[in-house]
Design a protein around this motif. Sequence first.
Motif, PDB file in Angstrom:
ATOM      1  N   ALA A   1       0.842  -1.190   0.000  1.00  0.00           N
ATOM      2  CA  ALA A   1       0.000   0.000   0.000  1.00  0.00           C
ATOM      3  C   ALA A   1       0.883   1.247   0.000  1.00  0.00           C
ATOM      4  O   ALA A   1       1.978   1.245   0.571  1.00  0.00           O
TER       5      ALA A   1
ATOM      6  N   ARG B   1      -4.951   2.800   2.985  1.00  0.00           N
ATOM      7  CA  ARG B   1      -5.371   2.277   1.684  1.00  0.00           C
ATOM      8  C   ARG B   1      -5.020   0.800   1.575  1.00  0.00           C
ATOM      9  O   ARG B   1      -4.045   0.328   2.155  1.00  0.00           O
ATOM     10  N   THR B   2      -5.815   0.087   0.817  1.00  0.00           N
ATOM     11  CA  THR B   2      -5.570  -1.348   0.639  1.00  0.00           C
ATOM     12  C   THR B   2      -5.069  -1.686  -0.760  1.00  0.00           C
ATOM     13  O   THR B   2      -4.609  -2.801  -0.988  1.00  0.00           O
ATOM     14  N   GLU B   3      -5.173  -0.734  -1.684  1.00  0.00           N
ATOM     15  CA  GLU B   3      -4.711  -0.996  -3.054  1.00  0.00           C
ATOM     16  C   GLU B   3      -3.205  -1.212  -3.073  1.00  0.00           C
ATOM     17  O   GLU B   3      -2.439  -0.439  -2.492  1.00  0.00           O
ATOM     18  N   MET B   4      -2.766  -2.275  -3.735  1.00  0.00           N
ATOM     19  CA  MET B   4      -1.361  -2.585  -3.826  1.00  0.00           C
ATOM     20  C   MET B   4      -0.703  -1.760  -4.940  1.00  0.00           C
ATOM     21  O   MET B   4      -1.233  -1.660  -6.050  1.00  0.00           O
ATOM     22  N   VAL B   5       0.454  -1.177  -4.634  1.00  0.00           N
ATOM     23  CA  VAL B   5       1.180  -0.318  -5.564  1.00  0.00           C
ATOM     24  C   VAL B   5       2.583  -0.888  -5.768  1.00  0.00           C
ATOM     25  O   VAL B   5       3.284  -1.198  -4.795  1.00  0.00           O
TER      26      VAL B   5
ATOM     27  N   CYS C   1       3.291  -2.052 -16.121  1.00  0.00           N
ATOM     28  CA  CYS C   1       2.353  -1.545 -15.113  1.00  0.00           C
ATOM     29  C   CYS C   1       1.451  -0.479 -15.724  1.00  0.00           C
ATOM     30  O   CYS C   1       0.221  -0.513 -15.557  1.00  0.00           O
TER      31      CYS C   1
ATOM     32  N   SER D   1      -2.740  -0.941 -16.244  1.00  0.00           N
ATOM     33  CA  SER D   1      -3.437  -0.264 -15.136  1.00  0.00           C
ATOM     34  C   SER D   1      -3.050  -0.823 -13.769  1.00  0.00           C
ATOM     35  O   SER D   1      -3.884  -0.979 -12.871  1.00  0.00           O
ATOM     36  N   ILE D   2      -1.762  -1.146 -13.614  1.00  0.00           N
ATOM     37  CA  ILE D   2      -1.225  -1.575 -12.329  1.00  0.00           C
ATOM     38  C   ILE D   2      -0.551  -0.360 -11.698  1.00  0.00           C
ATOM     39  O   ILE D   2       0.413   0.162 -12.262  1.00  0.00           O
ATOM     40  N   PRO D   3      -1.036   0.136 -10.573  1.00  0.00           N
ATOM     41  CA  PRO D   3      -0.441   1.332  -9.970  1.00  0.00           C
ATOM     42  C   PRO D   3       1.049   1.125  -9.682  1.00  0.00           C
ATOM     43  O   PRO D   3       1.465   0.066  -9.187  1.00  0.00           O
TER      44      PRO D   3
END
Length: 318
Positions: free
Chosen positions: A209, A216-220, A242, A246-248
């Motif tokens: 995160a 936040r829980t979205e993996m970056v 990435c 659409s991979i942060p």
Amino acid sequence: MLQKFNEKNRDLLVNINGSLIHRDQAGISPFDSAVQGGDAVWEGLRLYDGRIFTLDEHIERLRRSARALAFTQIPTRDDIVAEIRKTLAANHMRDGVHIRLTLSRGVKITSGMDPRLNQSGPTLIVLAEHKAPVYGDGDGNGNGVTLATSSIRRFPPDCMDPNIHHNNLIQSIMAKVEANAVGADDALMLDQRGFVAETNATHLFIVDAYPAHAGRTEMVVQTPRTVACPEGITRRAVLDLCEANSIPCVERDISLTHVYNAAECFTTGTMGEIAWVGRVDGRSIGTDAGKHSMGPVTRRLRELFREKTRREGVSVVD
């Protein structure tokens, strides 16, 4: 991780300035700049079904490094590709091959540091070997690559610009010696500020995160800025993947605390492609670290990368 001899490589022909010589007889002059002071530049390439992935990017980096070192003569892109083709044909190679290109300033008229002593042009060496990606435990079937933080720091540009891809690898070798001493596969190297630079042989990525404390829980996907590491070509390919999928992702300063707390960690490089990291400094990496399994983001990027290498590249084998 200790590479082993591949019987397929027993009778390799090495290309030295256009001459194909058996590996047991291949050699360069003791007056060559590569011998005298590591005065050379290099690149690693990988052959996939007759095509070399990111060939032009590697050759451009080789030539840019030679220009930065003020080589007076530098082979053209087409000249280098011709010697690669010649070497692969002579060794009947098409797939699963790693190529090391070395370009030295050439042979000196007498021993010494002065580049003016080099008066006969550069030395180009093409060494092609049957070699699978070298991090076997990082392919998803083992326990992952293990890293140990080294006491050796990576140079910033005001000491030695990391974007010169030169042959003087003693800094990396000293770090690797430390990793070997503690039973790790490779060494994690910091910059002079204490942030992660890269390993002794690869670039490092973490997945977590970001920002870490924002709830936040979205993996970056995160990787160090190129402050004390070169602008890696496989690193760039991963960042491009990435963006395209659409991979942060973000380039930022990463401390050891970030690494220890990461959900996933992996390395990138031509020699080993994308290899997942299971332990750093004896600590398991990831929320499921006890299972010692590759994380989902790393796995997806590996699949995307392999798909990219299957469809892209410059054809060098007829």
